[in-house]
Design a protein around this motif. Structure first.
Motif, PDB file in Angstrom:
ATOM      1  N   MET A   8      63.036 -31.982   6.471  1.00 46.10           N
ATOM      2  CA  MET A   8      62.730 -31.315   4.911  1.00 46.10           C
ATOM      3  C   MET A   8      61.302 -31.323   4.572  1.00 46.10           C
ATOM      4  O   MET A   8      60.687 -32.017   4.534  1.00 46.10           O
ATOM      5  CB  MET A   8      63.615 -32.146   3.779  1.00 46.10           C
ATOM      6  CG  MET A   8      63.304 -31.840   2.424  1.00 46.10           C
ATOM      7  SD  MET A   8      63.697 -33.016   1.264  1.00 46.10           S
ATOM      8  CE  MET A   8      65.388 -32.732   0.926  1.00 46.10           C
ATOM      9  N   PRO A   9      60.861 -29.950   4.234  1.00 44.95           N
ATOM     10  CA  PRO A   9      59.564 -29.966   3.692  1.00 44.95           C
ATOM     11  C   PRO A   9      59.471 -30.737   2.549  1.00 44.95           C
ATOM     12  O   PRO A   9      60.278 -30.689   1.610  1.00 44.95           O
ATOM     13  CB  PRO A   9      59.265 -28.409   3.314  1.00 44.95           C
ATOM     14  CG  PRO A   9      60.627 -27.568   4.404  1.00 44.95           C
ATOM     15  CD  PRO A   9      61.800 -28.656   4.296  1.00 44.95           C
ATOM     16  N   LEU A  10      58.525 -31.461   2.412  1.00 44.32           N
ATOM     17  CA  LEU A  10      58.300 -32.412   1.155  1.00 44.32           C
ATOM     18  C   LEU A  10      57.847 -31.597  -0.054  1.00 44.32           C
ATOM     19  O   LEU A  10      58.415 -31.825  -1.238  1.00 44.32           O
ATOM     20  CB  LEU A  10      57.153 -33.210   1.490  1.00 44.32           C
ATOM     21  CG  LEU A  10      57.163 -34.375   2.673  1.00 44.32           C
ATOM     22  CD1 LEU A  10      56.212 -35.527   2.289  1.00 44.32           C
ATOM     23  CD2 LEU A  10      58.705 -34.904   2.387  1.00 44.32           C
ATOM     24  N   MET A  11      57.498 -30.298   0.202  1.00 46.70           N
ATOM     25  CA  MET A  11      57.170 -29.450  -1.099  1.00 46.70           C
ATOM     26  C   MET A  11      58.423 -28.567  -1.174  1.00 46.70           C
ATOM     27  O   MET A  11      58.593 -27.449  -0.308  1.00 46.70           O
ATOM     28  CB  MET A  11      55.932 -28.611  -0.938  1.00 46.70           C
ATOM     29  CG  MET A  11      55.563 -27.839  -1.999  1.00 46.70           C
ATOM     30  SD  MET A  11      55.204 -29.077  -3.358  1.00 46.70           S
ATOM     31  CE  MET A  11      55.754 -27.845  -4.749  1.00 46.70           C
ATOM     32  N   GLY A  12      59.076 -28.606  -2.127  1.00 49.50           N
ATOM     33  CA  GLY A  12      60.230 -27.858  -2.404  1.00 49.50           C
ATOM     34  C   GLY A  12      60.237 -27.051  -3.729  1.00 49.50           C
ATOM     35  O   GLY A  12      59.746 -27.259  -4.529  1.00 49.50           O
ATOM     36  N   LEU A  13      61.549 -26.436  -3.924  1.00 42.62           N
ATOM     37  CA  LEU A  13      61.601 -25.392  -5.197  1.00 42.62           C
ATOM     38  C   LEU A  13      62.706 -26.013  -6.082  1.00 42.62           C
ATOM     39  O   LEU A  13      63.823 -25.864  -5.358  1.00 42.62           O
ATOM     40  CB  LEU A  13      61.537 -23.971  -4.922  1.00 42.62           C
ATOM     41  CG  LEU A  13      61.794 -22.974  -6.187  1.00 42.62           C
ATOM     42  CD1 LEU A  13      60.541 -22.969  -6.997  1.00 42.62           C
ATOM     43  CD2 LEU A  13      62.286 -21.708  -5.698  1.00 42.62           C
ATOM     44  N   GLY A  14      62.588 -26.315  -7.030  1.00 40.84           N
ATOM     45  CA  GLY A  14      63.814 -26.749  -7.992  1.00 40.84           C
ATOM     46  C   GLY A  14      64.272 -25.252  -8.435  1.00 40.84           C
ATOM     47  O   GLY A  14      63.377 -24.320  -8.772  1.00 40.84           O
ATOM     48  N   THR A  15      65.681 -25.256  -8.614  1.00 44.38           N
ATOM     49  CA  THR A  15      66.175 -23.748  -9.012  1.00 44.38           C
ATOM     50  C   THR A  15      67.251 -23.897 -10.193  1.00 44.38           C
ATOM     51  O   THR A  15      67.829 -22.935 -10.718  1.00 44.38           O
ATOM     52  CB  THR A  15      67.157 -23.257  -7.888  1.00 44.38           C
ATOM     53  OG1 THR A  15      68.280 -23.799  -7.776  1.00 44.38           O
ATOM     54  CG2 THR A  15      66.152 -22.924  -6.782  1.00 44.38           C
ATOM     55  N   TYR A  16      67.136 -24.991 -10.988  1.00 43.89           N
ATOM     56  CA  TYR A  16      67.831 -25.234 -12.242  1.00 43.89           C
ATOM     57  C   TYR A  16      67.411 -24.268 -13.277  1.00 43.89           C
ATOM     58  O   TYR A  16      66.312 -24.035 -13.307  1.00 43.89           O
ATOM     59  CB  TYR A  16      67.833 -26.778 -12.607  1.00 43.89           C
ATOM     60  CG  TYR A  16      68.280 -26.908 -14.101  1.00 43.89           C
ATOM     61  CD1 TYR A  16      69.739 -26.989 -14.044  1.00 43.89           C
ATOM     62  CD2 TYR A  16      67.912 -26.780 -15.360  1.00 43.89           C
ATOM     63  CE1 TYR A  16      70.368 -27.174 -15.353  1.00 43.89           C
ATOM     64  CE2 TYR A  16      68.408 -26.769 -16.347  1.00 43.89           C
ATOM     65  CZ  TYR A  16      69.878 -27.195 -16.321  1.00 43.89           C
ATOM     66  OH  TYR A  16      70.584 -27.160 -17.546  1.00 43.89           O
ATOM     67  N   GLY A  17      68.437 -23.556 -13.799  1.00 39.35           N
ATOM     68  CA  GLY A  17      68.137 -22.442 -14.832  1.00 39.35           C
ATOM     69  C   GLY A  17      67.492 -21.240 -14.347  1.00 39.35           C
ATOM     70  O   GLY A  17      67.308 -20.219 -15.123  1.00 39.35           O
ATOM     71  N   ARG A  18      67.739 -21.117 -12.986  1.00 37.48           N
ATOM     72  CA  ARG A  18      66.766 -19.748 -12.121  1.00 37.48           C
ATOM     73  C   ARG A  18      68.015 -18.952 -11.981  1.00 37.48           C
ATOM     74  O   ARG A  18      68.372 -18.764 -10.800  1.00 37.48           O
ATOM     75  CB  ARG A  18      66.034 -20.134 -11.129  1.00 37.48           C
ATOM     76  CG  ARG A  18      64.895 -21.338 -11.225  1.00 37.48           C
ATOM     77  CD  ARG A  18      63.907 -21.026 -12.399  1.00 37.48           C
ATOM     78  NE  ARG A  18      63.794 -22.309 -12.954  1.00 37.48           N
ATOM     79  CZ  ARG A  18      62.926 -22.345 -13.923  1.00 37.48           C
ATOM     80  NH1 ARG A  18      62.235 -21.503 -14.278  1.00 37.48           N
ATOM     81  NH2 ARG A  18      62.718 -23.527 -14.646  1.00 37.48           N
ATOM     82  N   ARG A  19      68.916 -18.503 -12.832  1.00 37.16           N
ATOM     83  CA  ARG A  19      70.003 -17.512 -12.661  1.00 37.16           C
ATOM     84  C   ARG A  19      69.709 -16.039 -12.973  1.00 37.16           C
ATOM     85  O   ARG A  19      68.761 -15.707 -13.682  1.00 37.16           O
ATOM     86  CB  ARG A  19      71.079 -18.050 -13.650  1.00 37.16           C
ATOM     87  CG  ARG A  19      71.576 -19.423 -13.127  1.00 37.16           C
ATOM     88  CD  ARG A  19      72.574 -19.989 -14.239  1.00 37.16           C
ATOM     89  NE  ARG A  19      73.826 -19.262 -14.287  1.00 37.16           N
ATOM     90  CZ  ARG A  19      74.594 -19.234 -15.238  1.00 37.16           C
ATOM     91  NH1 ARG A  19      74.501 -20.044 -16.283  1.00 37.16           N
ATOM     92  NH2 ARG A  19      75.560 -18.426 -15.096  1.00 37.16           N
ATOM     93  N   ALA A 226      60.335 -26.390 -10.734  1.00 36.00           N
ATOM     94  CA  ALA A 226      60.851 -25.536 -10.863  1.00 36.00           C
ATOM     95  C   ALA A 226      59.684 -24.626 -11.647  1.00 36.00           C
ATOM     96  O   ALA A 226      59.213 -25.100 -12.817  1.00 36.00           O
ATOM     97  CB  ALA A 226      61.913 -25.488 -11.422  1.00 36.00           C
ATOM     98  N   SER A 227      59.628 -23.132 -11.531  1.00 36.36           N
ATOM     99  CA  SER A 227      59.008 -22.390 -12.166  1.00 36.36           C
ATOM    100  C   SER A 227      59.414 -20.956 -12.169  1.00 36.36           C
ATOM    101  O   SER A 227      59.950 -20.521 -11.014  1.00 36.36           O
ATOM    102  CB  SER A 227      57.688 -22.460 -12.010  1.00 36.36           C
ATOM    103  OG  SER A 227      56.714 -21.591 -13.007  1.00 36.36           O
ATOM    104  N   SER A 228      59.620 -20.137 -13.294  1.00 41.44           N
ATOM    105  CA  SER A 228      59.784 -18.877 -13.117  1.00 41.44           C
ATOM    106  C   SER A 228      58.488 -18.108 -12.887  1.00 41.44           C
ATOM    107  O   SER A 228      58.520 -16.595 -12.822  1.00 41.44           O
ATOM    108  CB  SER A 228      60.843 -18.357 -14.109  1.00 41.44           C
ATOM    109  OG  SER A 228      61.884 -18.925 -14.080  1.00 41.44           O
ATOM    110  N   ASN A 229      57.429 -18.640 -13.083  1.00 45.06           N
ATOM    111  CA  ASN A 229      56.068 -17.919 -13.141  1.00 45.06           C
ATOM    112  C   ASN A 229      55.372 -17.839 -11.865  1.00 45.06           C
ATOM    113  O   ASN A 229      55.170 -18.802 -11.291  1.00 45.06           O
ATOM    114  CB  ASN A 229      55.261 -18.673 -14.437  1.00 45.06           C
ATOM    115  CG  ASN A 229      54.081 -18.097 -14.581  1.00 45.06           C
ATOM    116  OD1 ASN A 229      52.926 -18.392 -13.565  1.00 45.06           O
ATOM    117  ND2 ASN A 229      53.827 -17.181 -15.315  1.00 45.06           N
ATOM    118  N   ARG A 230      54.938 -16.735 -11.432  1.00 45.33           N
ATOM    119  CA  ARG A 230      54.448 -16.712 -10.104  1.00 45.33           C
ATOM    120  C   ARG A 230      53.187 -17.387 -10.009  1.00 45.33           C
ATOM    121  O   ARG A 230      53.052 -18.176  -8.946  1.00 45.33           O
ATOM    122  CB  ARG A 230      54.101 -15.240  -9.560  1.00 45.33           C
ATOM    123  CG  ARG A 230      53.487 -15.114  -8.196  1.00 45.33           C
ATOM    124  CD  ARG A 230      53.218 -13.397  -7.847  1.00 45.33           C
ATOM    125  NE  ARG A 230      54.528 -12.991  -7.255  1.00 45.33           N
ATOM    126  CZ  ARG A 230      54.693 -12.855  -6.170  1.00 45.33           C
ATOM    127  NH1 ARG A 230      54.088 -13.453  -5.000  1.00 45.33           N
ATOM    128  NH2 ARG A 230      55.945 -12.210  -5.624  1.00 45.33           N
TER     129      ARG A 230
END
Ligand SMILES: NC(=O)c1ccc[n+]([C@@H]2O[C@H](COP(=O)([O-])OP(=O)(O)OC[C@H]3O[C@@H](n4cnc5c(N)ncnc54)[C@H](OP(=O)(O)O)[C@@H]3O)[C@@H](O)[C@H]2O)c1
Length: 271
Positions: A8-19, A226-230
């Motif tokens: 598992m890469p230690l750096m990951g992306l949360g996706t809660y709310g990214r619908r 998590a983020s939606s901003n690039r």
């Protein structure tokens, strides 16, 4: 890219709310930036978005580490494996890399063995490469190990950030060889303006969010902001390059206040 013993890469992306389309765009942007670990869950309803973003990225499936989590209504006898098959359909994938029990069943409404044995069955069927848990306490982890025997618990995903460092639990997991993933690693943006962290971030030329992510990684934890901003996706990802000295670590350690943000009535008695 740092990885744990299960790849598992230690750096990951949360996706809660990214619908929806915006969610797909955010996940795709993260993949373009370099994220290779996606964290989804049945209850987030973002499995389809993760699968679609991966498809649009053109990246091969085996370059991405995908975690999903089993929702409580799917714990009962005979329910877990079919629910994971539905998750795989939504993801448009043959397997996930890690499947977690999202929360322990409150007051053992469903006995621990009932859902852990089904999780082990899902692994044996090849639906998931590894299995683990989330929001589990030391007591629950010890009992889970007894139930699972030789089958490793490949992760315990828990809330962890500078204001809730969860040291007792993390120390136990370290000793037991159970990797930990820090959820809400930037405390959902609450670190901004912190009188200790802001000056430290300024001297290091980074943001408080980067400091918090670098702190989790330096502790050997995975972090899934998590983020939606690039731009924020990119700065969060770049936190892996922030090097913390022992003095920096001690300063960040000093802001721990045991401040838990996610604490539903159904939560277990925390360590
Ligand atoms: N296992 C569990 O029970 C559990 C519970 C909670 C969360 N999780 C997992 O952990 C992931 C992360 O938790 P979270 O999404 O609740 O919170 P988080 O990652 O701590 O914070 C996300 C929020 O902070 C903002 N943000 C992101 N980067 C930022 C930055 N560099 N500067 C300022 N603000 C920033 C985002 O807004 P913008 O989009 O505007 O950037 C977003 O609103 C979830 O997505 C989920 O995958 C698991």
């Amino acid at each position: 890219m740092q990885r744990n013993q299960y790849g598992m890469p230690l750096m990951g992306l949360g996706t809660y709310g990214r619908r929806g389309t915006q969610g797909i765009d955010a996940i795709l942007a993260a993949l373009e930036i370099g994220y290779r670990h996606l964290d989804t869950a049945q209850s987030y309803d973002t499995e389809r978005e993760c699968g679609e973003a991966l498809r649009q990225s053109g990246l091969p499936r085996d370059e991405i580490f995908v975690t999903t989590k089993i929702d409580m209504p799917n714990f009962g006898g005979g329910k877990l494996v079919p629910s994971l098959r539905r998750s795989l359909d939504a993801l448009a994938m043959d397997y996930v890399d890690l499947t977690l029990i999202h929360w322990p069943s409150p007051h053992e409404q469903v006995p621990l063995a009932t859902y852990l044995e089904q999780l082990a069955e899902a692994q044996a069927l090849g639906l998931t490469r590894t299995i683990g848990v989330s929001n589990f306490t030391i007591d629950l982890l010890q009992r889970s190990r007894t139930i699972l025997g030789d089958l490793p618990i490949a992760n315990n995903q828990v809330e962890c950030h500078p204001y809730l460092q969860n040291r007792k639990l993390v120390d136990f997991c370290d000793g037991a060889g159970i990797p930990v993933t820090a959820y809400q690693p930037i405390a959902h943006g609450a670190l901004k303006g912190d009188p200790v962290l802001e000056p430290l971030a300024a001297t290091k030329g980074c943001t408080v969010e980067q400091l918090a992510i670098a702190f989790a990684l330096a502790r050997g934890l995975a972090a899934i902001p998590a983020s939606s901003n690039r731009e924020r996706l990119a700065t969060n990802f770049a936190a892996e390059q922030v090097v913390l000295t022992p003095d920096d670590m001690a300063i960040i350690a000093s802001v721990d206040r045991g401040a838990r943000r996610i604490d539903p009535a159904s939560a277990p008695a925390w360590d």
